[in-house]
Design an enzyme around this catalytic site. Structure first.
Site, PDB file in Angstrom:
ATOM      1  N   GLY A 155       0.673  -1.162  -0.043  1.00 46.72           N
ATOM      2  CA  GLY A 155       0.010  -0.071   0.017  1.00 46.72           C
ATOM      3  C   GLY A 155       0.885   1.327  -0.007  1.00 46.72           C
ATOM      4  O   GLY A 155       0.364   2.213  -0.763  1.00 46.72           O
ATOM      5  N   ASN A 156       2.107   1.163   0.592  1.00 43.59           N
ATOM      6  CA  ASN A 156       2.877   2.558   0.541  1.00 43.59           C
ATOM      7  C   ASN A 156       3.411   2.754  -0.604  1.00 43.59           C
ATOM      8  O   ASN A 156       3.819   3.932  -0.544  1.00 43.59           O
ATOM      9  CB  ASN A 156       4.014   2.323   1.847  1.00 43.59           C
ATOM     10  N   LYS A 159     -13.845 -10.028   4.432  1.00 43.62           N
ATOM     11  CA  LYS A 159     -13.341  -8.775   3.773  1.00 43.62           C
ATOM     12  C   LYS A 159     -14.560  -7.565   3.723  1.00 43.62           C
ATOM     13  O   LYS A 159     -15.278  -7.808   2.590  1.00 43.62           O
ATOM     14  CB  LYS A 159     -12.491  -8.856   2.586  1.00 43.62           C
ATOM     15  N   LYS A 164      -2.835 -10.214  -2.067  1.00 47.81           N
ATOM     16  CA  LYS A 164      -1.772  -9.918  -3.284  1.00 47.81           C
ATOM     17  C   LYS A 164      -0.418 -10.616  -2.597  1.00 47.81           C
ATOM     18  O   LYS A 164       0.200 -10.920  -3.577  1.00 47.81           O
ATOM     19  CB  LYS A 164      -1.719  -8.433  -3.100  1.00 47.81           C
ATOM     20  N   LYS A 172       2.604 -12.016   4.276  1.00 48.21           N
ATOM     21  CA  LYS A 172       3.817 -11.813   3.781  1.00 48.21           C
ATOM     22  C   LYS A 172       4.795 -13.242   3.986  1.00 48.21           C
ATOM     23  O   LYS A 172       5.265 -13.643   3.290  1.00 48.21           O
ATOM     24  CB  LYS A 172       4.314 -10.511   4.042  1.00 48.21           C
TER      25      LYS A 172
END
Ligand code: ADP
Ligand code: MG
Length: 310
Positions: A10-11, A126, A210, A272
């Site tokens: 996101g960053n 979600k 993702k 992750k």
């Protein structure tokens, strides 16, 4: 020279299209550093804020009768892949041009296969899009077959499941582009989730993580390295505690042990680490790396980041 899948967090993209257009110029630099070193680079990215914005905007406009229809969730995902891909093509293309590197970038709108029998479909988790009052939520649920739940006292929202990726439908196109020397942007937002029924694919409202989709892609195209770029330079144990310890490397075994101790937050660092574990153990010689965007090149050269090995 290595074949590298980079997953952008996101960053790297920010929260609005304007912020994103600014940010991608910075995002492009470390990516082009890796390209300049002769690596084959494939770029994956998240789309949480972007897909949320599109979905919410269209739903609000449709409820206000300003437009004829809302935008179904798979289509929102496709739209987000398109404009994020455009920004990355533009920024990476400009960075390459400034450095005199002759390479082209292509974005592939990507479908990712999920299993209709994935347990995630029986409990959607979600929340996405607009908040509605109870009555409107019930009407929309009936009209569209959406699952609506009450979200933390703020109103009712659509919830979608988060199934695991099984296959990347356009992997052949991605591989052909890589072979021809293109830099490829693919599986944006984890890909557009599709299910297979009687040999045909159908888009389904869901969100694929993702990090998991990037990992699946890396396996399918036989990448050497998966790099997950996020907001932190390294993975930590005892994160946010006085005795925090930043890790330079983890074996698959270490990672699984730390994960079982609850060292990685679900929904942020845990997927992750799980993706890295999956990739590192998928074939001998494969490694995965978690680091921050600005440290990508240093991490590739072994100077920082957390590397996960089999
Ligand atoms: P992205 O958008 O890149 O997917 P996330 O916010 O989902 O980023 O996940 C990265 C965040 O995970 C970090 O910014 C950090 O705050 C958090 N985090 C949770 N547990 C850990 C940990 N053990 N070590 C490092 N960061 C962690
Ligand atoms: Mg995340």
């Amino acid at each position: 020279m290595a074949k590298i899948v980079i997953a952008l967090g996101g960053n790297a993209l920010g929260n609005t299209p304007y912020e994103q257009l600014e940010l991608v110029r910075e995002t492009a630099k470390p990516i082009v550093d890796l390209i300049e070193q002769g690596n084959e680079v494939v770029i994956a990215h998240g789309n949480g804020p972007q897909v949320g914005m599109i979905n919410l905007g269209m739903a609000t406009a449709a409820e206000a009768k300003a437009i004829k229809s809302d935008m179904p969730f798979p289509e929102c995902g496709a739209m987000s892949q398109g404009y994020i891909g455009y920004h990355l093509q533009n920024a990476i293309g400009n960075e390459l041009a400034q450095r005199g590197i002759k390479k082209e970038i292509a974005t592939v709108v990507t479908q990712v296969l999920v299993d209709e029998n994935d347990p995630a479909f029986t409990h959607p988790t979600k929340p996405v899009g607009a908040f509605y009052d109870k009555e409107t939520a019930e009407r929309i649920a009936k009209e569209k077959g959406y699952t609506m739940v009450e979200d933390a006292g703020r109103g009712y929202r659509q919830v979608v499941p988060s199934p695991k990726p099984i296959d990347v439908i356009e992997k052949g196109a991605v591989e052909a582009l890589i072979k021809d020397g293109y830099i490829v942007v693919t599986v944006g937002g984890g890909g557009i989730p599709v299910v297979r029924r009687d040999g045909l694919l159908y888009g389904t409202p869901a969100v694929i993580d993702k990090d998991f989709a990037s990992e699946k892609l890396a396996e399918l195209i036989d990448a050497d390295l998966l790099i997950i770029l996020t907001a932190v330079e390294k993975v930590a144990i005892n994160y946010n505690k006085p005795d925090v310890k930043w890790l330079s490397e983890m074996t698959v075994e270490d990672a699984l042990k730390y994960a079982s101790e609850g060292q990685f937050a679900p929904g942020s660092m845990l997927p992750k680490v799980q993706a890295c574990v999956q990739f590192a153990k998928s074939k001998s010689g494969r490694k995965a790396l978690i680091t921050s965007l600005d440290k990508a090149l240093q991490a590739l050269n072994g100077q920082t980041g957390t590397v996960v090995t089999g």
